[in-house]
Design a protein around this motif. Structure first.
Motif, short mmCIF file in Angstrom:
data_model
loop_
_atom_site.label_atom_id
_atom_site.label_comp_id
_atom_site.label_asym_id
_atom_site.label_seq_id
_atom_site.Cartn_x
_atom_site.Cartn_y
_atom_site.Cartn_z
N ALA A 252 0.81 -1.22 0.00
CA ALA A 252 0.00 0.00 0.00
C ALA A 252 0.84 1.27 0.00
O ALA A 252 0.36 2.34 -0.40
CB ALA A 252 -0.93 0.00 1.21
N GLU A 253 2.10 1.18 0.42
CA GLU A 253 2.96 2.36 0.52
C GLU A 253 4.00 2.44 -0.59
O GLU A 253 4.82 3.36 -0.61
CB GLU A 253 3.66 2.37 1.89
N GLN A 254 3.97 1.51 -1.51
CA GLN A 254 5.00 1.49 -2.55
C GLN A 254 4.81 2.61 -3.57
O GLN A 254 3.68 3.01 -3.86
CB GLN A 254 4.99 0.13 -3.26
N ARG A 255 5.91 3.08 -4.11
CA ARG A 255 5.90 4.08 -5.18
C ARG A 255 5.62 3.35 -6.50
O ARG A 255 6.48 2.71 -7.06
CB ARG A 255 7.24 4.81 -5.23
N ARG A 256 4.41 3.49 -6.97
CA ARG A 256 3.97 2.68 -8.11
C ARG A 256 4.63 3.09 -9.42
O ARG A 256 4.62 2.32 -10.38
CB ARG A 256 2.44 2.72 -8.21
N GLU A 257 5.21 4.29 -9.46
CA GLU A 257 5.93 4.68 -10.67
C GLU A 257 7.21 3.85 -10.86
O GLU A 257 7.79 3.83 -11.95
CB GLU A 257 6.28 6.17 -10.63
N LEU A 258 7.63 3.15 -9.79
CA LEU A 258 8.80 2.29 -9.89
C LEU A 258 8.46 0.90 -10.41
O LEU A 258 9.35 0.13 -10.74
CB LEU A 258 9.48 2.15 -8.52
N TRP A 259 7.18 0.59 -10.48
CA TRP A 259 6.79 -0.72 -10.98
C TRP A 259 7.13 -0.85 -12.47
O TRP A 259 7.14 0.14 -13.20
CB TRP A 259 5.30 -0.96 -10.77
N ASP A 260 7.41 -2.04 -12.90
CA ASP A 260 7.83 -2.32 -14.28
C ASP A 260 6.59 -2.37 -15.18
O ASP A 260 5.87 -3.38 -15.22
CB ASP A 260 8.59 -3.65 -14.33
N ALA A 261 6.36 -1.29 -15.93
CA ALA A 261 5.15 -1.18 -16.75
C ALA A 261 5.11 -2.22 -17.86
O ALA A 261 4.03 -2.74 -18.21
CB ALA A 261 5.05 0.22 -17.35
N SER A 262 6.27 -2.55 -18.44
CA SER A 262 6.28 -3.52 -19.54
C SER A 262 5.93 -4.92 -19.04
O SER A 262 5.20 -5.67 -19.71
CB SER A 262 7.64 -3.52 -20.23
N ALA A 263 6.43 -5.27 -17.85
CA ALA A 263 6.10 -6.58 -17.27
C ALA A 263 4.61 -6.65 -16.94
O ALA A 263 3.96 -7.69 -17.13
CB ALA A 263 6.94 -6.84 -16.03
N ILE A 264 4.07 -5.54 -16.42
CA ILE A 264 2.63 -5.50 -16.10
C ILE A 264 1.81 -5.67 -17.37
O ILE A 264 0.84 -6.45 -17.41
CB ILE A 264 2.28 -4.19 -15.38
N ALA A 265 2.19 -4.95 -18.43
CA ALA A 265 1.44 -5.04 -19.69
C ALA A 265 1.48 -6.46 -20.26
O ALA A 265 0.46 -6.98 -20.72
CB ALA A 265 2.03 -4.06 -20.70
N GLU A 266 2.64 -7.10 -20.18
CA GLU A 266 2.75 -8.47 -20.68
C GLU A 266 1.91 -9.43 -19.84
O GLU A 266 1.21 -10.31 -20.37
CB GLU A 266 4.21 -8.92 -20.68
N GLY A 267 1.96 -9.25 -18.52
CA GLY A 267 1.18 -10.12 -17.64
C GLY A 267 -0.32 -9.96 -17.84
O GLY A 267 -1.06 -10.94 -17.90
#
Length: 404
Positions: A252-267
């Motif tokens: 809940a406290e993570q900086r979501r801009e650090l998440w890997d957008a390409s991995a999310i899109a593929e998943g």
């Protein structure tokens, strides 16, 4: 060429070479030893001499010669020596492009082997990890892993297992074992069970690589796509899981801009293509939950009612204490922490939760949300004492200290 690049290339070709040898000669144990010798020779020569034009053929030739040498030293196997020597020149050319990795995966996950042996043998034979690397990953002595691998190879030989895909009536159960082993590898890498680090990127990357390979070989299997999607959607958050000091940052406290957008899109694409095309299995359901978390712009935007509904389905499809644990969190987010705590209470007598800190950690979190500060602090401390992971222990201890 860098040592890392050579290592990556060897991991890619190792299972193909082993698959070719076992397919041709049988005798998984001696073939696996021969491949290890070939990998060692490549690791020593390729960085200096350069990667050969046909790496698979080079490795196969060296491994085959090692087998011939082995049979030459064994007088009882002179017939096999002559057969192998006769096949060597033509055999390399004929089979260099054949990939038997899928068969090899199923062989390493043979039902006669214990889960720990399946895991070690898969990482060694298919993942290309050394015995030292596997021992370091699971924080056990190298000798222990070596014994597991030796016993596993002996067991496969004694079982008379043939180098072929399982029969139709065994297919589903055997595939389930393969997926379970790959997911165990990923989970151990994503949150190590013990030691000073929270995650092992090398293990998660290896699990994803092997699952990609399995998905490429079995593109229509929904649960294979589900496991790959689940890994990608989970691993996408890795960069935000710890702060600059290495301390754990809760979801809940993570900086979501650090998440890997390409991995999310593929998943997400994998989940979207898979759902509705056949029977929905537990990995696909978990991947859909992960997608809902990853697609939420903020923690407050998370669709908790939908997540709870998915966990209700998962509890019907694949019930178990860890599913109940996740349902309790989702239930707390939808109906309040007391509802989640009531569901957690059903796990208090479950022996399967006796050796994990996760029940007490979730209980502490929900007690904290419910305003029961003293009880929450005690649960955090109990959970901290139960985990062998230093980052998790530090996180839980700090949460308890903040409630003092």
């Amino acid at each position: 060429m860098s040592d890392q690049s050579v290592g990556d290339l060897l991991r890619e070709f190792a299972p193909r070479v082993l698959g070719t040898l076992v397919h041709r000669h049988g005798q998984f144990d001696v073939c696996e030893d021969a491949v290890q010798e070939a990998l060692l020779a490549a690791a020593q020569r390729w960085p200096a001499d350069g990667v050969p034009e046909r790496p698979h053929a080079w490795l196969l030739t060296v491994a085959t010669r090692t087998l011939v040498d082995f049979w030459r030293r064994d007088s009882a196997r002179r017939r096999r020596e002559l057969e192998a020597a006769a096949l060597e020149p033509a055999g390399v050319a004929e089979t260099a492009d054949v990939d038997d990795t899928l068969v090899l995966l199923f062989l390493c996950c043979h039902p006669d082997l214990s889960p720990s042996s399946q895991l070690a043998l898969t990482l060694r034979a298919v993942g290309g990890l050394t015995t030292v690397e596997i021992a370091a990953a699971f924080l056990v002595p190298e000798a222990t892993i070596a014994k597991r691998i030796v016993r596993a190879k002996q067991r496969i030989r004694a079982s008379g297992a043939r180098f072929e895909l399982p029969a139709a009536e065994q297919w589903r159960a055997r595939l389930d074992v393969v997926l379970h082993v790959l997911y165990l590898v990923f989970n151990e890498g994503y949150t190590t069970s013990a030691g000073p680090v929270l995650h092992r990127a090398d293990l998660t990357a290896e699990a994803i690589r092997l699952t990609r390979l399995l998905h490429r070989l079995l593109p229509v299997e929904g649960e294979v796509a589900g496991v790959l999607a689940l890994m990608l959607l989970t691993d996408a958050r890795r960069a935000a899981r710890t702060d600059a000091a290495g301390a754990i940052v809760p979801l809940a406290e993570q900086r979501r801009e650090l998440w890997d957008a390409s991995a999310i899109a593929e998943g997400v694409a994998l989940v979207t293509r898979t759902l509705g095309t056949g029977l929905v299995g537990p990995y696909q359901i978990q991947a859909t939950v992960a997608a809902l978390h990853d697609e939420a712009a903020t923690a407050d935007d998370t669709d908790w009612p939908q997540i709870l509904a998915l966990y209700d389905v998962l509890d019907h499809v694949a019930p178990g204490p860890l599913v109940t644990l996740s349902r309790a969190v989702a239930l707390a987010m939808v109906r309040g922490p007391r509802a989640g705590l009531a569901l957690l209470g059903t796990l208090d007598g479950d022996d399967r939760m006796a050796h994990t800190h996760r029940l007490e950690a979730v209980r502490a979190h929900l007690l904290d949300q419910a305003g029961d500060v003293a009880a929450a602090r005690e649960s955090y401390l109990r959970a901290a004492r139960m985990t062998a992971s230093r980052p998790e222990r530090d996180y839980l201890t700090l949460r308890a200290a903040r409630l003092a």
